[in-house]
Motif scaffolding. Structure first.
Motif, PDB file in Angstrom:
ATOM      1  N   ARG A 177      61.976  13.422  12.989  1.00 26.61           N
ATOM      2  CA  ARG A 177      61.936  12.411  13.952  1.00 26.61           C
ATOM      3  C   ARG A 177      62.658  10.891  12.976  1.00 26.61           C
ATOM      4  NH1 ARG A 177      56.760  13.978  15.306  1.00 26.61           N
ATOM      5  NH2 ARG A 177      55.819  12.284  13.991  1.00 26.61           N
ATOM      6  N   ALA A 178      62.196  10.930  11.853  1.00 27.05           N
ATOM      7  CA  ALA A 178      62.746   9.795  11.107  1.00 27.05           C
ATOM      8  C   ALA A 178      64.209   9.777  11.046  1.00 27.05           C
ATOM      9  CB  ALA A 178      62.463  10.078   9.502  1.00 27.05           C
ATOM     10  N   VAL A 179      64.971  11.061  10.967  1.00 26.70           N
ATOM     11  CA  VAL A 179      66.358  11.120  10.795  1.00 26.70           C
ATOM     12  C   VAL A 179      66.849  10.892  12.269  1.00 26.70           C
ATOM     13  CG1 VAL A 179      68.438  12.614  10.635  1.00 26.70           C
ATOM     14  CG2 VAL A 179      66.491  12.767   9.089  1.00 26.70           C
ATOM     15  N   HIS A 180      66.214  11.305  13.322  1.00 27.42           N
ATOM     16  CA  HIS A 180      66.541  10.887  14.749  1.00 27.42           C
ATOM     17  C   HIS A 180      66.267   9.627  15.117  1.00 27.42           C
ATOM     18  CE1 HIS A 180      65.835  11.589  19.371  1.00 27.42           C
ATOM     19  NE2 HIS A 180      67.327  11.204  18.945  1.00 27.42           N
ATOM     20  N   ALA A 181      65.609   8.683  14.417  1.00 21.93           N
ATOM     21  CA  ALA A 181      65.562   7.512  14.625  1.00 21.93           C
ATOM     22  C   ALA A 181      66.486   6.617  14.056  1.00 21.93           C
ATOM     23  CB  ALA A 181      63.922   6.851  14.153  1.00 21.93           C
ATOM     24  N   LEU A 182      66.938   7.057  12.707  1.00 24.95           N
ATOM     25  CA  LEU A 182      67.849   6.224  12.026  1.00 24.95           C
ATOM     26  C   LEU A 182      69.252   6.619  12.898  1.00 24.95           C
ATOM     27  CD1 LEU A 182      68.878   4.582   9.710  1.00 24.95           C
ATOM     28  CD2 LEU A 182      69.382   6.830   8.496  1.00 24.95           C
ATOM     29  N   LEU A 183      69.544   7.754  13.360  1.00 26.46           N
ATOM     30  CA  LEU A 183      70.971   7.897  14.129  1.00 26.46           C
ATOM     31  C   LEU A 183      70.805   6.897  15.483  1.00 26.46           C
ATOM     32  CD1 LEU A 183      70.690  11.872  14.211  1.00 26.46           C
ATOM     33  CD2 LEU A 183      72.620  10.149  12.962  1.00 26.46           C
ATOM     34  N   VAL A 184      69.521   6.748  16.175  1.00 30.11           N
ATOM     35  CA  VAL A 184      69.383   5.867  17.203  1.00 30.11           C
ATOM     36  C   VAL A 184      69.599   4.750  16.961  1.00 30.11           C
ATOM     37  CG1 VAL A 184      68.032   5.246  19.043  1.00 30.11           C
ATOM     38  CG2 VAL A 184      68.077   7.760  18.332  1.00 30.11           C
ATOM     39  N   LEU A 185      68.979   4.309  15.880  1.00 35.14           N
ATOM     40  CA  LEU A 185      68.936   2.710  15.663  1.00 35.14           C
ATOM     41  C   LEU A 185      70.192   2.157  15.233  1.00 35.14           C
ATOM     42  CD1 LEU A 185      65.607   2.469  13.736  1.00 35.14           C
ATOM     43  CD2 LEU A 185      66.169   0.991  15.636  1.00 35.14           C
ATOM     44  N   GLY A 186      70.833   3.233  14.085  1.00 36.98           N
ATOM     45  CA  GLY A 186      72.150   2.616  13.588  1.00 36.98           C
ATOM     46  C   GLY A 186      73.400   3.058  14.564  1.00 36.98           C
ATOM     47  N   LYS A 187      73.100   3.403  15.914  1.00 38.32           N
ATOM     48  CA  LYS A 187      74.109   3.759  17.074  1.00 38.32           C
ATOM     49  C   LYS A 187      75.141   4.796  16.411  1.00 38.32           C
ATOM     50  CE  LYS A 187      73.377  -0.397  19.351  1.00 38.32           C
ATOM     51  NZ  LYS A 187      72.080  -0.921  18.806  1.00 38.32           N
ATOM     52  N   ILE A 188      74.854   5.855  15.722  1.00 44.04           N
ATOM     53  CA  ILE A 188      75.605   6.892  15.059  1.00 44.04           C
ATOM     54  C   ILE A 188      75.609   7.762  16.332  1.00 44.04           C
ATOM     55  CG2 ILE A 188      75.818   8.540  13.355  1.00 44.04           C
ATOM     56  CD1 ILE A 188      73.833   6.756  11.357  1.00 44.04           C
ATOM     57  N   PRO A 189      76.771   8.220  16.705  1.00 50.10           N
ATOM     58  CA  PRO A 189      77.189   9.334  17.550  1.00 50.10           C
ATOM     59  C   PRO A 189      76.507  10.523  17.127  1.00 50.10           C
ATOM     60  CG  PRO A 189      79.299   8.025  17.164  1.00 50.10           C
ATOM     61  CD  PRO A 189      78.191   7.630  16.288  1.00 50.10           C
ATOM     62  N   HIS A 190      75.830  11.407  17.856  1.00 49.14           N
ATOM     63  CA  HIS A 190      75.190  12.638  17.355  1.00 49.14           C
ATOM     64  C   HIS A 190      74.885  13.446  18.691  1.00 49.14           C
ATOM     65  CE1 HIS A 190      71.894   9.740  18.260  1.00 49.14           C
ATOM     66  NE2 HIS A 190      71.032  10.717  18.883  1.00 49.14           N
ATOM     67  N   ASP A 191      74.711  14.653  18.364  1.00 45.49           N
ATOM     68  CA  ASP A 191      74.263  15.732  19.124  1.00 45.49           C
ATOM     69  C   ASP A 191      72.807  16.394  18.556  1.00 45.49           C
ATOM     70  OD1 ASP A 191      76.648  15.584  20.872  1.00 45.49           O
ATOM     71  OD2 ASP A 191      77.868  16.599  19.376  1.00 45.49           O
ATOM     72  N   LEU A 192      72.133  16.744  19.568  1.00 45.44           N
ATOM     73  CA  LEU A 192      70.624  17.073  19.064  1.00 45.44           C
ATOM     74  C   LEU A 192      70.775  18.621  19.448  1.00 45.44           C
ATOM     75  CD1 LEU A 192      68.423  14.469  20.583  1.00 45.44           C
ATOM     76  CD2 LEU A 192      69.252  14.616  18.256  1.00 45.44           C
ATOM     77  N   GLU A 196      66.703  18.550   4.016  1.00 45.07           N
ATOM     78  CA  GLU A 196      65.872  17.544   3.354  1.00 45.07           C
ATOM     79  C   GLU A 196      66.121  16.219   4.082  1.00 45.07           C
ATOM     80  OE1 GLU A 196      63.157  17.718   1.555  1.00 45.07           O
ATOM     81  OE2 GLU A 196      63.332  20.141   1.581  1.00 45.07           O
ATOM     82  N   SER A 197      64.923  15.664   4.562  1.00 47.97           N
ATOM     83  CA  SER A 197      65.356  14.373   5.271  1.00 47.97           C
ATOM     84  C   SER A 197      65.596  13.158   4.357  1.00 47.97           C
ATOM     85  CB  SER A 197      63.948  14.322   6.120  1.00 47.97           C
ATOM     86  OG  SER A 197      62.941  13.948   5.356  1.00 47.97           O
ATOM     87  N   HIS A 198      65.031  13.034   3.382  1.00 50.17           N
ATOM     88  CA  HIS A 198      65.274  11.670   2.565  1.00 50.17           C
ATOM     89  C   HIS A 198      66.438  11.899   2.254  1.00 50.17           C
ATOM     90  CE1 HIS A 198      60.713  10.814   1.798  1.00 50.17           C
ATOM     91  NE2 HIS A 198      61.197  10.546   3.174  1.00 50.17           N
ATOM     92  N   THR A 199      67.270  13.015   1.820  1.00 46.05           N
ATOM     93  CA  THR A 199      68.728  13.063   1.400  1.00 46.05           C
ATOM     94  C   THR A 199      69.583  12.747   2.623  1.00 46.05           C
ATOM     95  OG1 THR A 199      68.230  14.851  -0.205  1.00 46.05           O
ATOM     96  CG2 THR A 199      70.579  14.655   0.814  1.00 46.05           C
ATOM     97  N   ILE A 200      69.204  13.211   3.775  1.00 47.36           N
ATOM     98  CA  ILE A 200      69.926  12.918   4.939  1.00 47.36           C
ATOM     99  C   ILE A 200      69.938  11.389   5.269  1.00 47.36           C
ATOM    100  CG2 ILE A 200      69.979  13.433   7.451  1.00 47.36           C
ATOM    101  CD1 ILE A 200      68.792  16.255   6.723  1.00 47.36           C
ATOM    102  N   LEU A 201      68.661  10.917   5.376  1.00 44.85           N
ATOM    103  CA  LEU A 201      68.595   9.410   5.537  1.00 44.85           C
ATOM    104  C   LEU A 201      69.541   8.417   4.713  1.00 44.85           C
ATOM    105  CD1 LEU A 201      64.719   9.423   5.967  1.00 44.85           C
ATOM    106  CD2 LEU A 201      66.408   8.861   7.699  1.00 44.85           C
TER     107      LEU A 201
END
Length: 230
Positions: free
Chosen positions: A15-30, A66-71
């Motif tokens: 959820r943390a990574v998903h939140a950053l993708l949404v907040l950052g308006k980064i194009p992504h697929d789930l 690893e979520s923090h690396t990804i963030l």
């Protein structure tokens, strides 16, 4: 090119990574990895995440777990300065929380896993040292308030002016406290912080599945949690 996020909505780091993708308006697929069906252990997924954990991402030829690396990667690549500053000192300040998180705030999830999730869904007996574990959790929650919220002086972790990746990681773990259904009265600064973070529409959005899960399986959910979910 869109970021490919392999995640599960019940997973706090996901959820943390998903939140950053949404907040950052980064194009992504789930890509939802069904943990109950053991999809994390398939050979196909293990090629992406050798540990079998979620989340992981694929960005062209780059594959990360690893979520923090990804963030950090996403914040740097897409120049999301407010979420992870480029200044080395400010980065180090945030890294203090991100490192502590794994043995600190993460205790909420480990406690919920052992005393709620495993007994309810897998029939595994809860550990016998409940009093000791909850006393230990109490220490971590108070440490979070004191060290990272400055006993209520800080709106965001360590006094940053806006939410950072530290806050995104933290709120996703803190939301799991709902399943423990413990009284938040002894933690007023923590309660205020959770309430404020959940006023961010994108943060609340990525928690909808989890909140539905919590309401369905938590008996006699405290009103304070019901109010936060609504």
């Amino acid at each position: 090119m869109s970021i490919q996020l392999y995640f599960n909505p019940i997973s706090q780091p996901s959820r943390a990574v998903h939140a950053l993708l949404v907040l950052g308006k980064i194009p992504h697929d789930l890509h939802n990895i069904d943990l109950m069906k053991q999809e994390q252990n398939t050979p196909e997924y293990r090629k992406i995440s050798p540990t079998g954990n979620v989340p992981s991402i694929v960005d062209g030829d780059i594959v990360l777990f690893e979520s923090h690396t990804i963030l950090k990667y996403l914040a740097k690549k897409f120049k999301l300065e407010k979420f992870y500053p480029s200044d080395i000192v400010e980065q180090a300040r945030l890294d203090q929380y991100l490192d502590w998180h794994h043995t600190g705030t993460r205790q909420i999830t480990l406690t919920a896993r052992d005393f709620v999730f495993y007994p309810k869904f897998f029939g595994k007996p809860a550990p016998e040292n409940k009093d000791e574990r909850f006393k230990e959790l109490d220490w971590y929650l108070k440490a979070f308030e004191e060290i990272f919220l400055g006993n209520g002086k800080h709106q965001y972790i360590l006094g940053f002016a806006e939410p950072t990746i530290a806050d995104l990681s933290a709120i996703c773990e803190l939301a799991t406290i709902f399943m423990l259904n413990i009284d938040l009265a002894p933690y007023p600064h923590l309660h205020k912080y959770i309430k404020h973070m959940l006023t961010i529409p994108e943060v609340k959005q990525v928690h909808q599945h989890t909140f539905g899960f919590t309401q369905k399986f938590t008996e006699n959910l405290r009103q304070e949690y019901v109010d936060l979910i609504q």
